[in-house]
Motif scaffolding. Sequence first.
Motif, PDB file in Angstrom:
ATOM      1  N   PHE A 174     -23.134 106.723 -16.834  1.00 41.24           N
ATOM      2  CA  PHE A 174     -23.537 106.119 -18.101  1.00 41.24           C
ATOM      3  C   PHE A 174     -22.501 105.090 -18.546  1.00 41.24           C
ATOM      4  CE2 PHE A 174     -23.292 106.157 -22.801  1.00 41.24           C
ATOM      5  CZ  PHE A 174     -24.558 105.658 -23.080  1.00 41.24           C
ATOM      6  N   GLY A 175     -22.991 103.933 -19.017  1.00 40.77           N
ATOM      7  CA  GLY A 175     -22.105 102.912 -19.538  1.00 40.77           C
ATOM      8  C   GLY A 175     -21.434 102.102 -18.447  1.00 40.77           C
ATOM      9  N   THR A 176     -20.657 101.096 -18.865  1.00 37.92           N
ATOM     10  CA  THR A 176     -19.937 100.271 -17.902  1.00 37.92           C
ATOM     11  C   THR A 176     -18.746 101.041 -17.344  1.00 37.92           C
ATOM     12  OG1 THR A 176     -18.470  99.331 -19.587  1.00 37.92           O
ATOM     13  CG2 THR A 176     -20.574  98.198 -19.195  1.00 37.92           C
ATOM     14  N   PHE A 177     -18.235 100.575 -16.218  1.00 40.99           N
ATOM     15  CA  PHE A 177     -17.078 101.217 -15.602  1.00 40.99           C
ATOM     16  C   PHE A 177     -15.890 101.207 -16.563  1.00 40.99           C
ATOM     17  CE2 PHE A 177     -13.051 100.806 -13.309  1.00 40.99           C
ATOM     18  CZ  PHE A 177     -13.070 101.975 -12.560  1.00 40.99           C
ATOM     19  N   GLY A 178     -15.684 100.067 -17.231  1.00 35.93           N
ATOM     20  CA  GLY A 178     -14.556  99.946 -18.147  1.00 35.93           C
ATOM     21  C   GLY A 178     -14.649 100.924 -19.304  1.00 35.93           C
ATOM     22  N   TYR A 179     -15.851 101.032 -19.881  1.00 39.83           N
ATOM     23  CA  TYR A 179     -15.973 101.927 -21.034  1.00 39.83           C
ATOM     24  C   TYR A 179     -15.896 103.389 -20.612  1.00 39.83           C
ATOM     25  CZ  TYR A 179     -17.428 104.052 -25.355  1.00 39.83           C
ATOM     26  OH  TYR A 179     -17.457 104.826 -26.479  1.00 39.83           O
TER      27      TYR A 179
ATOM     28  N   PRO B 192     -16.843 121.004 -24.821  1.00 39.45           N
ATOM     29  CA  PRO B 192     -17.597 119.763 -25.036  1.00 39.45           C
ATOM     30  C   PRO B 192     -17.063 118.590 -24.222  1.00 39.45           C
ATOM     31  CG  PRO B 192     -16.272 120.295 -26.972  1.00 39.45           C
ATOM     32  CD  PRO B 192     -16.205 121.481 -26.056  1.00 39.45           C
ATOM     33  N   ALA B 193     -15.757 118.581 -23.917  1.00 44.65           N
ATOM     34  CA  ALA B 193     -15.188 117.483 -23.121  1.00 44.65           C
ATOM     35  C   ALA B 193     -15.753 117.499 -21.705  1.00 44.65           C
ATOM     36  CB  ALA B 193     -13.666 117.591 -23.090  1.00 44.65           C
ATOM     37  N   ASN B 194     -15.819 118.669 -21.090  1.00 42.25           N
ATOM     38  CA  ASN B 194     -16.407 118.781 -19.755  1.00 42.25           C
ATOM     39  C   ASN B 194     -17.865 118.351 -19.760  1.00 42.25           C
ATOM     40  OD1 ASN B 194     -14.780 120.247 -17.394  1.00 42.25           O
ATOM     41  ND2 ASN B 194     -13.992 120.980 -19.345  1.00 42.25           N
ATOM     42  N   SER B 195     -18.572 118.732 -20.813  1.00 42.49           N
ATOM     43  CA  SER B 195     -19.987 118.368 -20.927  1.00 42.49           C
ATOM     44  C   SER B 195     -20.143 116.855 -21.042  1.00 42.49           C
ATOM     45  CB  SER B 195     -20.601 119.061 -22.155  1.00 42.49           C
ATOM     46  OG  SER B 195     -21.946 118.689 -22.310  1.00 42.49           O
ATOM     47  N   MET B 196     -19.298 116.210 -21.838  1.00 39.24           N
ATOM     48  CA  MET B 196     -19.378 114.750 -21.987  1.00 39.24           C
ATOM     49  C   MET B 196     -19.066 114.047 -20.669  1.00 39.24           C
ATOM     50  SD  MET B 196     -17.737 113.823 -25.715  1.00 39.24           S
ATOM     51  CE  MET B 196     -18.091 112.072 -25.486  1.00 39.24           C
TER      52      MET B 196
ATOM     53  N   GLY C 170      -7.339 111.875 -33.424  1.00 35.32           N
ATOM     54  CA  GLY C 170      -8.664 112.404 -33.738  1.00 35.32           C
ATOM     55  C   GLY C 170      -9.524 111.393 -34.470  1.00 35.32           C
ATOM     56  N   ILE C 171      -8.924 110.666 -35.409  1.00 36.33           N
ATOM     57  CA  ILE C 171      -9.670 109.653 -36.175  1.00 36.33           C
ATOM     58  C   ILE C 171     -10.109 108.512 -35.259  1.00 36.33           C
ATOM     59  CG2 ILE C 171      -9.494 107.944 -38.022  1.00 36.33           C
ATOM     60  CD1 ILE C 171      -7.520 109.872 -39.409  1.00 36.33           C
ATOM     61  N   ILE C 172      -9.192 108.029 -34.410  1.00 30.32           N
ATOM     62  CA  ILE C 172      -9.523 106.940 -33.476  1.00 30.32           C
ATOM     63  C   ILE C 172     -10.617 107.385 -32.512  1.00 30.32           C
ATOM     64  CG2 ILE C 172      -8.634 105.541 -31.571  1.00 30.32           C
ATOM     65  CD1 ILE C 172      -5.922 105.524 -33.007  1.00 30.32           C
ATOM     66  N   PHE C 173     -10.539 108.629 -32.037  1.00 28.43           N
ATOM     67  CA  PHE C 173     -11.554 109.151 -31.121  1.00 28.43           C
ATOM     68  C   PHE C 173     -12.933 109.128 -31.778  1.00 28.43           C
ATOM     69  CE2 PHE C 173     -14.034 112.475 -29.073  1.00 28.43           C
ATOM     70  CZ  PHE C 173     -13.767 112.272 -27.719  1.00 28.43           C
ATOM     71  N   LEU C 174     -13.018 109.557 -33.010  1.00 31.48           N
ATOM     72  CA  LEU C 174     -14.306 109.578 -33.724  1.00 31.48           C
ATOM     73  C   LEU C 174     -14.875 108.173 -33.902  1.00 31.48           C
ATOM     74  CD1 LEU C 174     -13.579 112.252 -36.501  1.00 31.48           C
ATOM     75  CD2 LEU C 174     -15.189 112.468 -34.611  1.00 31.48           C
ATOM     76  N   LEU C 175     -14.001 107.189 -34.052  1.00 31.07           N
ATOM     77  CA  LEU C 175     -14.451 105.829 -34.336  1.00 31.07           C
ATOM     78  C   LEU C 175     -14.774 105.020 -33.086  1.00 31.07           C
ATOM     79  CD1 LEU C 175     -11.962 104.846 -37.207  1.00 31.07           C
ATOM     80  CD2 LEU C 175     -14.358 105.533 -37.431  1.00 31.07           C
ATOM     81  N   THR C 176     -14.263 105.413 -31.936  1.00 26.74           N
ATOM     82  CA  THR C 176     -14.389 104.560 -30.746  1.00 26.74           C
ATOM     83  C   THR C 176     -15.222 105.143 -29.607  1.00 26.74           C
ATOM     84  OG1 THR C 176     -12.305 105.428 -29.851  1.00 26.74           O
ATOM     85  CG2 THR C 176     -12.173 103.446 -31.216  1.00 26.74           C
ATOM     86  N   VAL C 177     -15.410 106.463 -29.574  1.00 27.64           N
ATOM     87  CA  VAL C 177     -16.111 107.094 -28.450  1.00 27.64           C
ATOM     88  C   VAL C 177     -17.582 107.313 -28.801  1.00 27.64           C
ATOM     89  CG1 VAL C 177     -16.294 109.189 -27.054  1.00 27.64           C
ATOM     90  CG2 VAL C 177     -14.052 108.181 -27.515  1.00 27.64           C
ATOM     91  N   LYS C 178     -18.456 106.975 -27.849  1.00 25.59           N
ATOM     92  CA  LYS C 178     -19.893 107.148 -28.045  1.00 25.59           C
ATOM     93  C   LYS C 178     -20.363 108.478 -27.449  1.00 25.59           C
ATOM     94  CE  LYS C 178     -20.770 102.176 -27.567  1.00 25.59           C
ATOM     95  NZ  LYS C 178     -21.472 101.143 -26.741  1.00 25.59           N
ATOM     96  N   GLU C 179     -21.329 109.084 -28.090  1.00 22.16           N
ATOM     97  CA  GLU C 179     -21.953 110.302 -27.563  1.00 22.16           C
ATOM     98  C   GLU C 179     -22.963 109.895 -26.485  1.00 22.16           C
ATOM     99  OE1 GLU C 179     -23.083 114.466 -27.430  1.00 22.16           O
ATOM    100  OE2 GLU C 179     -21.338 113.400 -28.214  1.00 22.16           O
ATOM    101  N   PRO C 180     -22.797 110.337 -25.231  1.00 23.41           N
ATOM    102  CA  PRO C 180     -23.741 109.954 -24.167  1.00 23.41           C
ATOM    103  C   PRO C 180     -25.027 110.762 -24.251  1.00 23.41           C
ATOM    104  CG  PRO C 180     -22.122 111.455 -23.284  1.00 23.41           C
ATOM    105  CD  PRO C 180     -21.715 111.209 -24.720  1.00 23.41           C
TER     106      PRO C 180
END
Length: 476
Positions: free
Chosen positions: A20-25, A137-141, A197-207
Motif C-alpha cells: 500500500f502506498g508509495t515506496f517512500g511513504y 496494532p503496529a504489526n497489523s499496520m 506521539g503527536i507527530i505520529f498522529l498527524l503524519t501516519v495514514k491508516e491503511p
Amino acid sequence: MSETVSSPAGQLALSVGQSFGTFGYRSFVLMSLTLVYTFNFIDRILISVVSVPIINEFQLSQFQFGLLSGIGFALFYTLLGIPIANLSERVSRKLIIGICVILWSLATVLCGFTTGFVTLLVARMLVGVGEAGCTPPANSMISDYYAPAARPTALGIYAMGVTAGGVLAQVFGGVILDVFTWREAFIFVGTPGILLGIIFLLTVKEPPRGYSDPPETEKIERASFRDAVAEIVSKRTFWVMSGGATLAAFAGYALVGLQPQHVVFTHGYTPAQTALMFMAPVGLAGTLGAFLGGFLTQTASKRSATAATWVPGIAFLICAPLYASAFLVGGSTLMLILLMVGSVLQYFYLGAQYNIAQAVVSLRVRATSVAILLFIVNLIGYGVGPPALGIVADIMSSNWISANDVAGQITASCSLTDASLSEELVAACREARAYGVKWACVVATGLFVFAGLFFLVAGRTFIRDLYANRVAQRAL
C-alpha cells in the motif's frame, strides 16, 4: 498512491498481494513505527539503567526492585495486550498507537516525580498500560502496508526497536546520569515521546485492512477464539517451545536489571560508566545476535527442516557457561568480553520463537498463536523473572551478612548512601549486595541450559505439527 496492476507484471503482483502506498511513504511509516518501538523499549529499560541510585534512595530490596522492573510493568502490559489487539481490529490503529505513545511517555515522566516505592510502582504500571498498545496494532499496520513477500524484512526492521531501544536507553541514561539525577533521566527521556506521539498522529495514514493480502486470503474464514485455542492446544511443539522462550525471558529480563548492579557493586564503576562502557556494548551484541540467529536459521533451514529449533537450542547451551563465567571472573575486561559473547548467543531465539509459533498453526490463527505466546512469555518471564531472582539475590546477601558477623547492623536492603552507616558498614553493604547479585546472575544464566533443552525437544515434534498444519491448510 498504490502501484498499478494493469500490466501482466502488475496482475502477478496482485495475485500475491501488493503493498500500500508509495515506496517512500511506506518506508516513512515503517521507520516511524520502528522509532515508536524503540522509544517503547527505551522507556521500559531505563529503570534498569538507573537501578542503583533508585535502590539507594528508597532503600529497596532486590525483590522490591524486581517488582518495579518486572511484574509492576508486565502485569497490565500483558493483560491488556490481547484486548487492545482485538480493539485494533475495529478501531483506527494509528489512533491507538499515537495515544498510547503519549500515555506511556507521560507515565515515564511521572516516574521522575515519585516519592517512594509505591508511587514509582504505580507509575511503572501506567507505563505498562501505555506500552500494551504498541506492538499488536503496529504489526497489523505493517501487514497492510507490505505485501506478504516483503513483510519478513519489514517486520525484521521493526523488531530492531527491541535491541536499539535497549542500547539507546543505556547511552541516554548513562549520559544523563553523568550530569543529572535518576529523576531527571526519566523526565528527559520520557518528554520526547510525547512529541513523537503527536507527530505520529498527524503524519501516519491508516491503511485499508487486508489491502496487501492476495485476494484469495479473504476467503479464509476467521477462526473464533475458542477454535483458535483448541488448535493451538493440539500443537505440542508450540507449548514446548513456549516453555523454552519463557525460561529465556525469565532469565533474560532479570539479567537486564541485575547486570548493571553487578558491575557497580563488584567492579566499582559508577552507574553512568556502567551504562556507557558495559551495558551499551552488551546491548549492541544482542542486536547482532538477533540478526545472526535469524540469518543462520534461514541458512541452516535449506538443509534441515528443524533448524528453527536446534539453532537457538544449541546457542543457549553454549551461552550458559560463558555467561555464568562473566559473573565469576575478576577482571572487568574479560567480564565484558564474556557478556558480549553470551549476549550474541542468547538472542538467537528471538525470531525463531515467532517462526515456530506461526509455522505449526493454520493461517487463520497465527495472530492468536503469537498473542498467546507473548502472553505467556511476558506474564511469567517478564513479570515473575526479575522479582523471583531478586529474592535469590536477597537470600544470598542475607547469607553473606550472617556469615560476616554484621547481622543486626545492616540488612539485604541496605543503602550505600545511608548517612547513618559507618564507612565499614557501607563497605559491608556493598560486599553483601555484590555477593547476592553475583549469584542471582549465575542462577539466571543456568536457566538458559533448560531453555536450550526445551527448544531441542521441540524439534522432535516440529515436522509432525508442520506437516499436519499444511495438510489442514490444503483442506480449507
